[in-house]
Structures are given as C-alpha cells and as structure tokens.
Design a protein around this motif. Structure first.
Motif, short mmCIF file in Angstrom:
data_model
loop_
_atom_site.label_atom_id
_atom_site.label_comp_id
_atom_site.label_asym_id
_atom_site.label_seq_id
_atom_site.Cartn_x
_atom_site.Cartn_y
_atom_site.Cartn_z
N SER A 1 0.84 -1.21 0.00
CA SER A 1 0.00 0.00 0.00
C SER A 1 0.86 1.25 0.00
CB SER A 1 -0.91 0.01 1.23
OG SER A 1 -1.84 -1.03 1.18
N GLY A 2 1.90 1.26 0.84
CA GLY A 2 2.79 2.42 0.89
C GLY A 2 3.50 2.64 -0.42
N VAL A 3 3.96 1.56 -1.07
CA VAL A 3 4.67 1.69 -2.33
C VAL A 3 3.73 2.19 -3.43
CG1 VAL A 3 5.87 0.40 -4.14
CG2 VAL A 3 6.41 -0.03 -1.73
N ILE A 4 2.55 1.60 -3.54
CA ILE A 4 1.59 2.02 -4.57
C ILE A 4 1.20 3.48 -4.36
CG2 ILE A 4 -0.75 1.69 -5.45
CD1 ILE A 4 -0.44 -1.28 -4.98
N TRP A 5 0.91 3.84 -3.12
CA TRP A 5 0.51 5.23 -2.84
C TRP A 5 1.60 6.20 -3.25
CZ3 TRP A 5 2.49 9.19 0.06
CH2 TRP A 5 1.65 10.30 0.26
N ALA A 6 2.85 5.87 -2.97
CA ALA A 6 3.96 6.76 -3.33
C ALA A 6 4.01 6.98 -4.83
CB ALA A 6 5.28 6.18 -2.82
N TYR A 7 3.90 5.92 -5.61
CA TYR A 7 3.97 6.05 -7.07
C TYR A 7 2.73 6.74 -7.64
CZ TYR A 7 8.23 3.29 -7.52
OH TYR A 7 9.53 2.86 -7.46
N MET A 8 1.60 6.62 -6.95
CA MET A 8 0.38 7.27 -7.43
C MET A 8 0.38 8.77 -7.17
SD MET A 8 -2.57 4.52 -6.27
CE MET A 8 -3.83 5.79 -6.39
N ARG A 9 1.05 9.21 -6.09
CA ARG A 9 0.84 10.58 -5.62
C ARG A 9 2.06 11.49 -5.72
NH1 ARG A 9 -4.59 11.02 -5.50
NH2 ARG A 9 -5.55 9.32 -4.29
N LEU A 10 3.26 10.96 -5.79
CA LEU A 10 4.43 11.79 -5.53
C LEU A 10 5.29 12.10 -6.75
CD1 LEU A 10 5.51 10.31 -2.09
CD2 LEU A 10 4.06 12.28 -2.57
N GLY A 11 4.84 11.74 -7.91
CA GLY A 11 5.53 12.15 -9.13
C GLY A 11 6.96 11.66 -9.20
N SER A 12 7.87 12.57 -9.57
CA SER A 12 9.26 12.18 -9.80
C SER A 12 9.97 11.74 -8.51
CB SER A 12 10.02 13.33 -10.44
OG SER A 12 10.01 14.47 -9.59
#
Length: 428
Positions: A165-176
């Motif tokens: 969940s943490g990894v997916i959320w990071a790639y969904m929300r934090l851009g570069s």
C-alpha cells in the motif's frame, strides 16, 4: 494471443532465468560422487553418504518440476492476456466494494499472490510429506502444516498489504520523487521487521523456552561475557516439531543479543560444539554483518525502485499486456516478471557477500585451535544430520549458495587449528 515486443521481452526473461537455473542444477548433479572426501571419512559412513547423494537428486528433480510448471504457467498467463484479465477482475470486484485505485491495486496483487500460493501448494505438500519424510527429516503434522500456511497467509495479507500500500501510494501521488518515498517505505518496513520479528513474529510459529541452568548455559554466558556481549535471553526453539534438521541463530540490533538454539542442535552436538556454533553466529553480529547486509539490500532496492519508476512512465508498455488502463499495480506485476535475469544477478552478488560474511564469522569463532576444531566438528556433524551436498558445482554456488560449501569451510577451520597449534598466524 498477446505477442509483441514487450511480451516477447518478458517471455525471454522468464525462459532465460529458467534455462540458467536448470543448467546450474544439472551441473550440480554431475558433481555428485560416491567418493567421501578425506575430511569426512569416519564421519559420513558410505551408506549415509550415498543417501545424501540421493537426497540431492530427489530435491533437484522436484525443483526442476516446480520451476518448469511455474515458467510454463507464467508464460501462458502472459500470452493469454492474463494480466489484463486479472486487472479487469480486480477493478470489477473493487468497484462493487466501493474501493478506489489503491484498493484495486491491492486486490490485483493480493489475488495473484493467493493464486501463486494455491498453485504451489501441491509441491509444498509433496516436499514436506513425501520427500522430506522419505529421508527422515519431516516431523510436521498435517494440522501444523495447515496452521503454518494459514498464519503465513494472514501475515502476508497484513504485513505485505501494508508495505505494498505504501509503495503504490507513493507512485500514485508523488511524481518524480515517488521512488525515493517508496525506498524510504521499504527501508523503514524492513528495519522494523528486523527489530520486531524475533520477539513478535517467530513465536507465532515456534515455542521458545529459556535454556535451563547447567553446563551449557554457563559456557554460553562465559563466552558472551568474555566478548562483552549483553544477553537478552538464551532460548531453546522447538525446531523438532517440523524437521530433524538443526540450526542456531542470534538476533538483536542493539547491544543485547537474543540467542536461540534448535532443540535438534542440542541433541546432536557436544557442548563445546554448540558454543562454537554460537561463536560463529555472534561473529556475524559483532562484525556488523546484519547491518551491512541490510544496507546492501536497500541499495539494491533503491536501484530497482528507480528502474520501476522509469518503466511506469511508459503507458504503451503496460497496454501491450492487454490492460484497459495503465496503473502502478500492473507495472509492478510486469516488472516482477521482466526483471528475473537481473534478479538472478543481484541475488548472486548478494550471495557472494553472504559467503564472505560466513568465512569472517568462522574466523571469529576460530579464536583458538580448540574452538576451530569444535566448529569444524560441528559442521561435519550437521552435514551428516542434514545430508548436505559436500561438492556443489561452482555455478550452483555462485547463483544460489548463501553459505560457502561446507567442505571448504571445514578445510579452512582445520588449517586454522593446525596453524594455531604450531604458533603461526591464521589467515581465515
């Protein structure tokens, strides 16, 4: 049938990995010999040694069958558009439950993980109740086997779901900056597991009882005091509930260490040999091998997460696998398939470092001729008890072995003992 550039690349990666590991296995089998090495004469009797060869052959046959099945299934899944089908199924289920994109990702990846666990179950059952039982190792009851699998699934859902969940959320929300955030999530989670695992997770599967007062406990405490090691307990683990194989380990990231001995180890070895084995394990701790291994693993993880981010930026790459829309979770699944050859190379480099650490821990334990002899004797006894392969092929060692071949370790330890008795410096 999905046959295009990206799918061909993934299929090639899967087949290449399969062929390389298969080659290593065949070469390993060719190294088997009925000739007992001189260092093990009088320890391995001819019957036991032949049995160790057959154990190796039987295990290799099962590994070959399992890898053939897994590779065929993965290739068929990709060619049949299974990734797109699984994504559509996950989106439909998540939609009915009112879940967002993160929920879709967890449903998709969780479903694939569950399917893999179910499909691998027959191999696990055969390995435990036929192969291991045939050679006298298995002590797992059907009830314990089922309980272990259910606990593993529950922990995988809770802990694995949290991490993913943490990894997916990071790639969904934090851009570069996503890969850096995901890297932090993985590093923090791994460190937490290293800290909590021994005290909180391992007792879910095994019982740990304090080692009672006596000669062995006194010898361990004296060794710890001599090396300035604080003890957070000395425990006996009921490893015999599952297997006749023996082991020991030392845990603890801080100044105090927790020592755990398999009950099967204590049944097999003398007190001097048990202390020598623990000296080896303590050597890992004092030489900071756990920390070095953690740092190395996190550097590898950072590299993979950066590569993943570059791949996620290519929508056409994911669409080639039959998905309706690109997503982080599909990118993770495709990446997990495509990077198999790289995974072999990275694992081989990590294994090389681990083998070096094992030699360093042996050298720490061999601080006197008596201790070197005791550790060499313990390794011999454990090799017989575990039906170890004494002559693995170098390619198999390079690809898969986290420990050096036991024969090489024994030779170094016996050389160190002889050098110590002669008053010469050792070079372990």
């Amino acid at each position: 049938m999905l046959l295009n550039g990206p799918t061909l690349f993934v299929l090639s990666a899967l087949v290449l990995s399969y062929l390389v590991t298969g080659l290593a296995r065949r070469l390993n089998l060719r190294c088997l010999s009925d000739v007992i090495p001189p260092e093990f004469e009088g320890v391995f009797d001819p019957g036991q040694y032949r049995r160790s060869q057959e154990y190796m052959r039987a295990g290799a046959r099962l590994e070959q069958l399992r890898e053939s099945f897994d590779t065929f299934l993965a290739c068929a899944f990709v060619l049949a558009g299974g990734i797109g089908w699984a994504d559509s199924l996950a989106r439909g289920l998540a939609g009915r439950l009112g879940l967002g994109e993160l929920g879709v990702g967890l449903t998709f990846l969780g479903g694939l993980a569950l399917a893999q666990a179910v499909l691998s179950l027959p191999f696990d059952v055969y390995a435990t109740f036929r192969l291991e039982a045939r050679f006298g190792f298995n002590r797992t009851t059907p009830g314990l086997f089922i309980a272990d699998r259910l606990k593993g699934l529950a922990l995988g859902a809770i802990l694995g779901g949290t991490l993913v969940s943490g990894v997916i959320w990071a790639y969904m929300r934090l851009g570069s900056a996503a890969w850096l955030a995901a890297w932090g999530v993985v590093a923090g989670f791994t460190a937490l597991m290293l800290w909590l695992g021994p005290a909180w997770l391992l007792p879910l599967f095994n019982r740990f009882t304090p080692l009672p007062p006596g000669e062995l406990r006194s010898a361990i405490e004296a060794f710890a005091a001599r090396h300035g090691i604080g003890l957070d307990g000395i425990f006996v683990m009921d490893g015999s509930r599952r297997s006749a194989k023996a082991n020991a380990f030392v845990t603890g990231l801080g100044r105090k260490k927790r020592i755990s001995l398999y009950d099967t180890l204590m049944d097999r070895l003398s007190h001097e040999q048990v202390v020598a084995v623990l000296a080896h394990e303590v050597g890992h701790s004092l030489r900071r091998h756990i920390l070095k291994g953690f740092v190395t693993a996190m550097l590898k993880t950072g590299l993979l997460l950066a590569v993943l981010q570059a791949m996620l930026a290519s929508a056409p790459l994911q669409l080639a696998f039959g998905v309706a829309q690109p997503s982080v979770h599909v990118g993770l699944a495709v990446f997990a398939l495509a990077y198999q050859p790289l995974a072999l190379l990275l694992a081989a480099s990590a294994n090389a470092l681990s083998r070096r650490f094992e030699f360093e821990a042996d050298a720490f334990a061999a601080d006197s001729p008596e201790r070197a002899k005791a550790l060499a004797g313990a390794l011999k006894e454990l090799s017989v008890a575990n039906l170890a392969n004494l002559n693995p092929h170098p390619l198999a060692v390079w690809l898969h072995y986290t420990h050096p071949p036991v024969l090489e370790r024994v030779r170094r330890l016996e050389d160190a003992a002889r050098a110590g008795e002669a008053g010469m410096p050792t070079h372990n």
